[in-house]
Design a protein around this motif. Structure first.
Motif, PDB file in Angstrom:
ATOM      1  N   GLY A 110       0.826  -1.152   0.062  1.00 41.51           N
ATOM      2  CA  GLY A 110      -0.053  -0.163   0.093  1.00 41.51           C
ATOM      3  C   GLY A 110       0.865   1.229  -0.262  1.00 41.51           C
ATOM      4  N   LEU A 111       1.805   1.236   0.777  1.00 41.39           N
ATOM      5  CA  LEU A 111       2.932   2.553   0.825  1.00 41.39           C
ATOM      6  C   LEU A 111       3.498   2.663  -0.696  1.00 41.39           C
ATOM      7  CD1 LEU A 111       4.574   1.772   4.325  1.00 41.39           C
ATOM      8  CD2 LEU A 111       2.992   3.886   3.499  1.00 41.39           C
ATOM      9  N   LEU A 112       4.032   1.567  -1.149  1.00 37.27           N
ATOM     10  CA  LEU A 112       4.588   1.488  -2.477  1.00 37.27           C
ATOM     11  C   LEU A 112       3.414   2.049  -3.427  1.00 37.27           C
ATOM     12  CD1 LEU A 112       6.648  -1.580  -2.702  1.00 37.27           C
ATOM     13  CD2 LEU A 112       7.199   0.665  -2.007  1.00 37.27           C
ATOM     14  N   LEU A 113       2.096   1.659  -3.318  1.00 35.48           N
ATOM     15  CA  LEU A 113       1.077   2.120  -4.162  1.00 35.48           C
ATOM     16  C   LEU A 113       0.799   3.636  -3.954  1.00 35.48           C
ATOM     17  CD1 LEU A 113      -0.646   0.420  -6.198  1.00 35.48           C
ATOM     18  CD2 LEU A 113      -2.585   0.624  -4.511  1.00 35.48           C
ATOM     19  N   VAL A 147      10.506   2.115   4.488  1.00 38.39           N
ATOM     20  CA  VAL A 147      10.994   3.144   5.049  1.00 38.39           C
ATOM     21  C   VAL A 147      11.086   4.557   4.301  1.00 38.39           C
ATOM     22  CG1 VAL A 147      13.226   4.332   6.317  1.00 38.39           C
ATOM     23  CG2 VAL A 147      12.163   1.963   6.933  1.00 38.39           C
ATOM     24  N   VAL A 148      11.446   4.274   2.874  1.00 39.42           N
ATOM     25  CA  VAL A 148      11.715   5.278   1.817  1.00 39.42           C
ATOM     26  C   VAL A 148      10.344   5.907   1.484  1.00 39.42           C
ATOM     27  CG1 VAL A 148      12.225   5.902  -0.369  1.00 39.42           C
ATOM     28  CG2 VAL A 148      14.147   4.580   1.047  1.00 39.42           C
ATOM     29  N   ALA A 149       9.444   4.945   1.451  1.00 38.26           N
ATOM     30  CA  ALA A 149       8.012   5.506   1.217  1.00 38.26           C
ATOM     31  C   ALA A 149       7.537   6.386   2.210  1.00 38.26           C
ATOM     32  CB  ALA A 149       7.036   4.246   0.806  1.00 38.26           C
ATOM     33  N   ILE A 150       7.664   5.967   3.374  1.00 39.20           N
ATOM     34  CA  ILE A 150       7.342   6.754   4.545  1.00 39.20           C
ATOM     35  C   ILE A 150       7.723   8.036   4.661  1.00 39.20           C
ATOM     36  CG2 ILE A 150       7.080   6.990   7.095  1.00 39.20           C
ATOM     37  CD1 ILE A 150       6.706   3.947   7.041  1.00 39.20           C
ATOM     38  N   VAL A 151       8.954   8.297   4.301  1.00 37.19           N
ATOM     39  CA  VAL A 151       9.748   9.323   4.318  1.00 37.19           C
ATOM     40  C   VAL A 151       9.253  10.334   3.508  1.00 37.19           C
ATOM     41  CG1 VAL A 151      12.235  10.518   4.204  1.00 37.19           C
ATOM     42  CG2 VAL A 151      12.034   8.465   5.548  1.00 37.19           C
ATOM     43  N   ALA A 157       3.899  15.644   2.337  1.00 36.67           N
ATOM     44  CA  ALA A 157       2.927  16.156   3.226  1.00 36.67           C
ATOM     45  C   ALA A 157       3.507  17.798   3.730  1.00 36.67           C
ATOM     46  CB  ALA A 157       2.613  15.340   4.304  1.00 36.67           C
ATOM     47  N   TYR A 158       4.798  17.564   3.992  1.00 35.57           N
ATOM     48  CA  TYR A 158       5.340  18.941   4.425  1.00 35.57           C
ATOM     49  C   TYR A 158       5.198  20.092   3.197  1.00 35.57           C
ATOM     50  CZ  TYR A 158       8.923  22.574   6.125  1.00 35.57           C
ATOM     51  OH  TYR A 158       9.476  23.611   6.540  1.00 35.57           O
ATOM     52  N   LEU A 179      10.024   5.937  -8.756  1.00 34.84           N
ATOM     53  CA  LEU A 179      10.487   5.201  -7.458  1.00 34.84           C
ATOM     54  C   LEU A 179       9.387   4.012  -6.930  1.00 34.84           C
ATOM     55  CD1 LEU A 179      12.517   4.985  -5.232  1.00 34.84           C
ATOM     56  CD2 LEU A 179      11.226   6.710  -4.131  1.00 34.84           C
ATOM     57  N   SER A 180       8.115   4.308  -7.161  1.00 36.30           N
ATOM     58  CA  SER A 180       7.262   3.343  -6.835  1.00 36.30           C
ATOM     59  C   SER A 180       7.614   1.952  -7.644  1.00 36.30           C
ATOM     60  CB  SER A 180       6.082   3.994  -7.138  1.00 36.30           C
ATOM     61  OG  SER A 180       4.875   2.757  -7.088  1.00 36.30           O
ATOM     62  N   GLY A 181       7.767   2.376  -9.028  1.00 40.69           N
ATOM     63  CA  GLY A 181       8.163   1.041  -9.885  1.00 40.69           C
ATOM     64  C   GLY A 181       9.284   0.313  -9.493  1.00 40.69           C
TER      65      GLY A 181
END
Length: 459
Positions: free
Chosen positions: A183-186, A315-319, A325-326, A371-373
């Motif tokens: 889901g994060l990658l998506l 981790v990369v996706a969350i960052v 968001a920022y 990056l998602s890919g």
């Protein structure tokens, strides 16, 4: 009369230059020597983990969850498949398959240590689906489990229901975690698509090809040229952003200036999607490709076993999602993006460079999709249509979260990612996408604007 020199020729030269660089990358990656090396790397099986489908068998003691080594396990199934393997020092063994299907896995109880007990649910049937890498087949060995062919004593002390329940929850939580990662990658791809829709109103059906482009660039530099993975990923992201800039400057900006309607623009995106897919086939072939990756577990918590790239991708996706968001909430370009998404005409009248904002959104959205890919390629391998195969999920995530809202796309992606993975506990693997779309429809029936969709958007 004084003529003011136009900046268009200079922009055209930059556009031609970047397009030439991208074409050079295509041509270089498709040279016969490199293609030969790539085919050798992807068609020569090094171990079962590199097969198109594989199963991870894990025999563990129920008392302390340690692996049981040197256990003989027989796997039978489709097209006369019959193979006997032996677990390694960690109690695990990988079995590769040429075809997907249902396989029967049987632990040879005579090969178990004395007084260890017997495995639960032995034998068991495991569905190995297309693109299924390391499909789990876990066995808990306990003295309370009956031997094959024996009749368990009645009553609650037989331990069968407890073992079945433990097995169910171990599989369930494993799928929840892997669903969160997917889901994060998506979400990386969905946020870019949502921002493009919010600022331009365009439903980009070629967004999946931006995902595929990033994965193929990483494969070119890491899998073919054997550059370090982190360098290949950075190059893939940069080229993905450049590809988004080229698309906007060469195609979408001119069409917007001609006031082409949204329906014709959407049809153009469909045509572009088909064209790019077959360009990918021409240069990289139709076979499944594998990014260089270690199959050794990096993080093991109970039945949950994750590779390094799974953890790194999450981790990369969350960052990056926090960074997006920022940017949207705290920076000038983010506030301008939200203003354009809310009211394009009013934003232009307020002095905001609308085309500049759209250009930035295209570059950023394409870079995130690339990056998602890359991480989706590590997660489940890749092909020329990897992005197209998950495009429906990306649109479902954007719609579920609320059209045009970046934060809604994040929430929708996580919901979709978790649900499609968890649904395979009860449903066949090939129905998981259908189940996710059914859930999306049910949620939209009660909240048509999506989870975070509202009149005053924040992302």
């Amino acid at each position: 009369m004084t003529l003011v020199p136009s900046a268009r020729p200079q922009r055209t030269r930059w556009l031609i230059g970047i397009a030439a660089v991208l074409l050079a990358v295509f041509a270089f990656s498709a040279s016969p020597a490199l293609l030969t090396a790539a085919n050798a790397a992807t068609t020569t099986p090094v171990d079962p983990a590199t097969a198109k489908q594989s199963m991870q068998i894990w025999v563990r003691l129920d008392s302390d969850k340690t692996g049981v080594p040197n256990v003989s396990v027989n796997v039978t199934g489709k097209s006369g498949f019959d193979e006997t393997v032996v677990t390694g020092p960690d109690g695990k063994v990988l079995v590769g398959f040429a075809k997907s299907g249902t396989y029967t896995v049987t632990v040879d109880e005579k090969s178990l240590p004395a007084n260890a007990g017997f495995p639960n649910l032995n034998p068991r049937k495991v569905d190995v689906f297309a693109q299924g890498i390391e499909v789990p087949a876990y066995f808990l060995v306990s003295p309370s489990n009956p031997a094959i062919g024996s009749t368990p004593a009645p009553g609650p002390s037989d331990g069968i229901s407890n073992e079945s329940s433990a097995q169910f929850w171990s599989v369930f939580w494993s799928k929840v975690v892997t669903g969160l990662i997917f889901g994060l990658l998506l979400a990386l791809a969905a946020i870019g698509l949502s921002l493009i829709y919010g600022t331009t109103g365009l439903n980009n059906f070629a967004h999946g090809e931006l995902v595929t482009f990033g994965a193929l660039m990483a494969y070119t530099f890491s899998g073919i040229l054997h550059w370090p993975a982190w360098i290949a990923i950075i190059i893939a992201v940069v080229l993905g952003g450049a590809f988004g800039w080229v698309q906007n400057a060469g195609l979408w900006a001119p069409l917007r200036k001609r006031n082409l309607g949204l329906i014709p623009l959407m049809i153009v995106t469909i045509g572009l999607s088909l064209a790019l897919r077959y360009i990918f086939v021409f240069f990289w072939g139709a076979d499944r490709l594998t990014l260089p990756n270690s199959t050794k577990p990096f993080l093991v918590v109970g039945a949950i076993s994750l590779k390094f790239t799974d953890v790194a991708g999450a981790v990369v996706a969350i960052v990056l999602l926090l960074a997006v968001a920022y940017v949207l909430l705290r920076t000038k370009i983010g506030k301008a993006t939200r203003a354009v998404a809310d009211n394009r005409s009013l934003a232009a009248a307020s002095g905001i460079d609308v085309e500049g904002v759209i250009r930035t959104v295209w570059i950023g959205g394409a870079a995130l999709a690339a990056l998602s890919g890359v991480f989706v390629g590590y997660y489940q391998s890749l092909r020329w249509d990897t992005g197209a195969s998950i495009l429906l999920l990306i649109f479902a995530a954007v719609t579920l979260g609320g059209l045009g809202t970046a934060f809604g796309a994040l929430i929708g992606s996580i919901v979709i990612g978790v649900f499609i993975n968890v649904s395979t506990v009860w449903l066949p693997e090939n129905l998981k996408y259908v189940a996710a779309l059914v859930v999306m429809i049910l949620i939209l029936l009660f909240r048509p604007q999506g989870i975070l969709g509202r009149r005053d958007r924040i992302g």
